[in-house]
Design an enzyme around this catalytic site. Structure first.
Site, mmCIF file in Angstrom:
data_model
loop_
_atom_site.group_PDB
_atom_site.id
_atom_site.type_symbol
_atom_site.label_atom_id
_atom_site.label_comp_id
_atom_site.label_asym_id
_atom_site.label_seq_id
_atom_site.Cartn_x
_atom_site.Cartn_y
_atom_site.Cartn_z
ATOM 1 C CB ALA A 6 -0.915 -0.003 1.218
ATOM 2 C CB THR A 29 10.595 2.354 -5.601
ATOM 3 O OG1 THR A 29 11.144 2.970 -6.757
ATOM 4 C CG2 THR A 29 10.594 3.415 -4.491
ATOM 5 C CG ASP A 30 14.477 1.653 -9.404
ATOM 6 O OD1 ASP A 30 13.457 2.358 -9.223
ATOM 7 O OD2 ASP A 30 14.842 1.287 -10.543
ATOM 8 C CD GLU A 31 10.687 6.161 -9.066
ATOM 9 O OE1 GLU A 31 10.499 7.359 -8.784
ATOM 10 O OE2 GLU A 31 9.927 5.506 -9.797
ATOM 11 C CE1 TYR A 53 6.243 5.843 -4.689
ATOM 12 C CE2 TYR A 53 7.992 6.065 -6.327
ATOM 13 C CZ TYR A 53 7.151 5.273 -5.554
ATOM 14 O OH TYR A 53 7.230 3.902 -5.664
ATOM 15 C CE LYS A 109 7.674 2.623 -1.432
ATOM 16 N NZ LYS A 109 6.598 1.701 -0.962
ATOM 17 C CE1 TYR A 129 4.964 13.920 -18.724
ATOM 18 C CE2 TYR A 129 6.200 12.701 -17.070
ATOM 19 C CZ TYR A 129 4.998 13.207 -17.537
ATOM 20 O OH TYR A 129 3.856 12.999 -16.815
HETATM 21 P P1 NAD Z 1 -0.669 1.446 -7.002
HETATM 22 O O1 NAD Z 1 -0.752 2.928 -6.859
HETATM 23 O O2 NAD Z 1 -1.129 0.804 -8.269
HETATM 24 O O3 NAD Z 1 -1.494 0.748 -5.830
HETATM 25 C C1 NAD Z 1 -1.440 1.198 -4.506
HETATM 26 C C2 NAD Z 1 -2.574 0.514 -3.739
HETATM 27 O O4 NAD Z 1 -2.478 0.932 -2.351
HETATM 28 C C3 NAD Z 1 -3.964 0.894 -4.227
HETATM 29 O O5 NAD Z 1 -4.784 -0.259 -4.312
HETATM 30 C C4 NAD Z 1 -4.495 1.848 -3.147
HETATM 31 O O6 NAD Z 1 -5.905 1.799 -2.992
HETATM 32 C C5 NAD Z 1 -3.770 1.307 -1.918
HETATM 33 N N1 NAD Z 1 -3.604 2.338 -0.866
HETATM 34 C C6 NAD Z 1 -3.155 3.609 -1.032
HETATM 35 N N2 NAD Z 1 -3.169 4.253 0.153
HETATM 36 C C7 NAD Z 1 -3.610 3.364 1.078
HETATM 37 C C8 NAD Z 1 -3.821 3.420 2.488
HETATM 38 N N3 NAD Z 1 -3.574 4.539 3.182
HETATM 39 N N4 NAD Z 1 -4.266 2.306 3.122
HETATM 40 C C9 NAD Z 1 -4.524 1.162 2.424
HETATM 41 N N5 NAD Z 1 -4.351 1.068 1.099
HETATM 42 C C10 NAD Z 1 -3.898 2.148 0.432
HETATM 43 O O7 NAD Z 1 0.844 1.076 -6.685
HETATM 44 P P2 NAD Z 1 1.778 -0.065 -7.323
HETATM 45 O O8 NAD Z 1 2.373 0.453 -8.558
HETATM 46 O O9 NAD Z 1 1.040 -1.329 -7.317
HETATM 47 O O10 NAD Z 1 2.942 -0.125 -6.225
HETATM 48 C C11 NAD Z 1 2.836 -0.984 -5.104
HETATM 49 C C12 NAD Z 1 4.081 -0.828 -4.241
HETATM 50 O O11 NAD Z 1 5.232 -1.173 -5.004
HETATM 51 C C13 NAD Z 1 4.304 0.591 -3.752
HETATM 52 O O12 NAD Z 1 4.766 0.530 -2.423
HETATM 53 C C14 NAD Z 1 5.379 1.132 -4.687
HETATM 54 O O13 NAD Z 1 6.153 2.105 -4.029
HETATM 55 C C15 NAD Z 1 6.177 -0.115 -4.991
HETATM 56 N N6 NAD Z 1 6.854 -0.137 -6.282
HETATM 57 C C16 NAD Z 1 6.191 0.167 -7.441
HETATM 58 C C17 NAD Z 1 6.850 0.082 -8.665
HETATM 59 C C18 NAD Z 1 6.141 0.339 -9.973
HETATM 60 O O14 NAD Z 1 6.770 0.312 -11.029
HETATM 61 N N7 NAD Z 1 4.833 0.551 -9.983
HETATM 62 C C19 NAD Z 1 8.195 -0.295 -8.704
HETATM 63 C C20 NAD Z 1 8.841 -0.587 -7.496
HETATM 64 C C21 NAD Z 1 8.160 -0.517 -6.306
HETATM 65 P P1 TYD Z 2 6.310 6.485 -14.781
HETATM 66 O O1 TYD Z 2 5.554 5.362 -15.384
HETATM 67 O O2 TYD Z 2 5.552 7.623 -14.171
HETATM 68 O O3 TYD Z 2 7.313 5.832 -13.707
HETATM 69 P P2 TYD Z 2 8.511 6.548 -12.838
HETATM 70 O O4 TYD Z 2 8.439 7.996 -12.974
HETATM 71 O O5 TYD Z 2 8.171 6.092 -11.462
HETATM 72 O O6 TYD Z 2 9.772 5.961 -13.387
HETATM 73 O O7 TYD Z 2 7.281 7.085 -15.871
HETATM 74 C C1 TYD Z 2 8.276 6.295 -16.507
HETATM 75 C C2 TYD Z 2 9.124 7.217 -17.363
HETATM 76 O O8 TYD Z 2 8.321 7.753 -18.412
HETATM 77 C C3 TYD Z 2 9.656 8.412 -16.585
HETATM 78 O O9 TYD Z 2 10.958 8.741 -17.085
HETATM 79 C C4 TYD Z 2 8.688 9.538 -16.942
HETATM 80 C C5 TYD Z 2 8.269 9.186 -18.358
HETATM 81 N N1 TYD Z 2 6.886 9.585 -18.742
HETATM 82 C C6 TYD Z 2 6.659 10.280 -19.937
HETATM 83 O O10 TYD Z 2 7.600 10.584 -20.689
HETATM 84 N N2 TYD Z 2 5.381 10.616 -20.258
HETATM 85 C C7 TYD Z 2 4.320 10.296 -19.463
HETATM 86 O O11 TYD Z 2 3.169 10.651 -19.809
HETATM 87 C C8 TYD Z 2 4.560 9.555 -18.256
HETATM 88 C C9 TYD Z 2 3.423 9.192 -17.345
HETATM 89 C C10 TYD Z 2 5.859 9.223 -17.925
#
Ligand code: NAD
Ligand code: TYD
Length: 364
Positions: free
Chosen positions: A95, A145-147, A171, A175, A228
């Site tokens: 979450a 995340t790696d960020e 963000y 994290k 972007y």
């Molecule tokens: P997402 O935004 O798709 O999903 C987040 C979920 O958390 C949603 O279902 C939302 O309803 C729930 N949530 C938000 N606030 C909440 C709260 N206060 N209480 C309970 N639930 C809550 O996110 P995601 O992309 O699935 O990412 C999941 C995890 O993985 C995150 O911790 C993110 O930092 C990490 N992560 C994501 C990526 C990526 O590429 N998306 C990569 C590495 C790590």
């Molecule tokens: P994103 O999916 O938002 O992941 P993160 O920023 O967490 O890496 O974006 C991936 C890459 O794509 C990031 O360099 C930003 C770029 N981006 C665009 O160029 N256009 C867009 O509309 C979005 C959403 C992201």
């Protein structure tokens, strides 16, 4: 090739709480876990923010071993009673507020959920684990995340588990704060926390605001594809089910107190990725408003503080736990385009008024 990460006949059933299980990665993980470990109790806690979608879990709702609870990880009383009444032994904590562009528009929610929410869960789990006599097989997996490591130059080595933290967006800063808390709970209280830092995921159930789903959906609608800045930013892409198999391995075989980097070894420039998606869509979609899709590519104003490059060195999880990704970026993107082509019923309702308002704010 698919891997089987099941840990053998002697595996004891777990009672797992999955926070954020209605979001993108969390829901894929819920499906992975239910498919792999049918005898486990699976409880999902999700607040159903804009990013959460209960529909994604609909096919599991009738199962005896599955329970969905709508609730906030910041609600200590609710978390306490869930851990207690479900006798949870494993937490997989997904979450979070997860989108960088939203964190730029409104960082407060990120501090609240990512920092305060993680703190609340850790405190509740610490009390629960203590109350049970500190069982050695309990686990608290903190998914990150790696960020948190910041931005790389073109020739810098990839992030390892010892790369200093240097988060650049609200963000990634929030994290990073949650990672530090998870680490401190092991160091100070011996709570069995494990942290994973993963690169960019993609695949089914990805919310439309992120790069890959946004591009797929805009192609299907014949809308501009907003890239972007100069499009030269690099991300390291991992198919979401590979991330899930890595987390499975970490829960079963990872060492408490350790951090594991997870990545796909797939560094791609954004513009190249968008072009790959365009080609796949041209090939796979029967009807498109604009073809070839590349005609829709539009360079737009850069994201403030946009990190230039991320790359993960996943040697530790490979050598210590035997995990490697199984889906190439070509195969993963093909599967993803196919999924968005065949799941309009999932993504169309997400293009709500709220989503449009957000879109208009970012893509002015
Ligand atoms: P997402 O935004 O798709 O999903 C987040 C979920 O958390 C949603 O279902 C939302 O309803 C729930 N949530 C938000 N606030 C909440 C709260 N206060 N209480 C309970 N639930 C809550 O996110 P995601 O992309 O699935 O990412 C999941 C995890 O993985 C995150 O911790 C993110 O930092 C990490 N992560 C994501 C990526 C990526 O590429 N998306 C990569 C590495 C790590
Ligand atoms: P994103 O999916 O938002 O992941 P993160 O920023 O967490 O890496 O974006 C991936 C890459 O794509 C990031 O360099 C930003 C770029 N981006 C665009 O160029 N256009 C867009 O509309 C979005 C959403 C992201």
């Amino acid at each position: 090739m698919t891997h089987s990460w099941n840990n053998g006949e002697n595996r004891q059933p777990r009672r797992i709480l999955i926070t954020g299980g209605a979001g993108f990665i969390g829901s894929n993980f819920v499906h992975h876990w239910c498919e792999s470990y049918g005898g486990d109790r699976v409880v999902v806690l999700d607040a159903l923010t804009y990013a959460g979608n209960r529909q994604t879990l609909a096919q599991l709702e009738g199962r005896e071993n599955f329970r969905f609870v709508q609730g906030d990880i910041c609600d200590r009383a609710a978390v306490d009673s869930l851990l207690q009444e479900e006798a949870i032994d494993t937490v997989a904590h997904f979450a979070a507020e997860s989108h960088v562009d939203r964190s730029i528009l409104g960082p407060g929610a990120f501090v609240q959920t990512n920092v305060v929410g993680t703190f609340t869960l850790l405190e509740a789990f610490r009390q629960h684990w203590n109350g049970k006599g500190q069982p050695s097989d309990y686990r608290f997996l903190h998914v990150s995340t790696d960020e948190v490591y910041g931005s790389l130059g073109p020739d810098d080595p990839a992030f390892t588990e010892t790369t200093p933290y240097a988060p650049n967006s609200p963000y990634s800063a929030s994290k990073a704060g949650s990672d530090h808390l998870a680490r401190a709970y092991f160091h100070t209280y011996k709570v069995p926390t494990i942290i994973t830092n993963c690169s960019n995921n993609y695949g089914p159930y990805h919310f439309p605001e992120k790069l890959i789903p946004l591009m797929c959906i805009n192609m299907l609608l014949g809308k501009p594809l907003p890239v972007y800045g100069d499009g030269q930013n690099v991300r390291d892409w991992l198919y979401v089910r590979d991330h899930c198999s890595a987390l499975d391995v970490v829960i079963h075989r990872g060492e408490p107190g350790e951090t594991y980097n997870v990545g796909g070894n797939n560094e791609v420039k954004n513009i190249d990725l968008v072009r790959m998606l365009c080609k796949l869509m041209d090939e796979m979609a029967t009807e498109l408003p604009v073809r070839p899709c590349e005609e829709l590519i539009t360079f737009v104003k850069d994201r403030p503080g946009h990190d230039r490059r991320y790359a993960i060195d996943a040697t530790k999880i490979k050598t210590e736990l035997g995990w490697t990704p199984s889906v190439t970026v070509e195969e993963g993107l093909r599967r993803t385009v196919e999924w968005f082509l065949t799941h309009e019923d999932w993504w169309k309702p997400l293009l709500s008024e709220e989503y449009q308002a957000y879109y208009n704010q970012v893509y002015v």
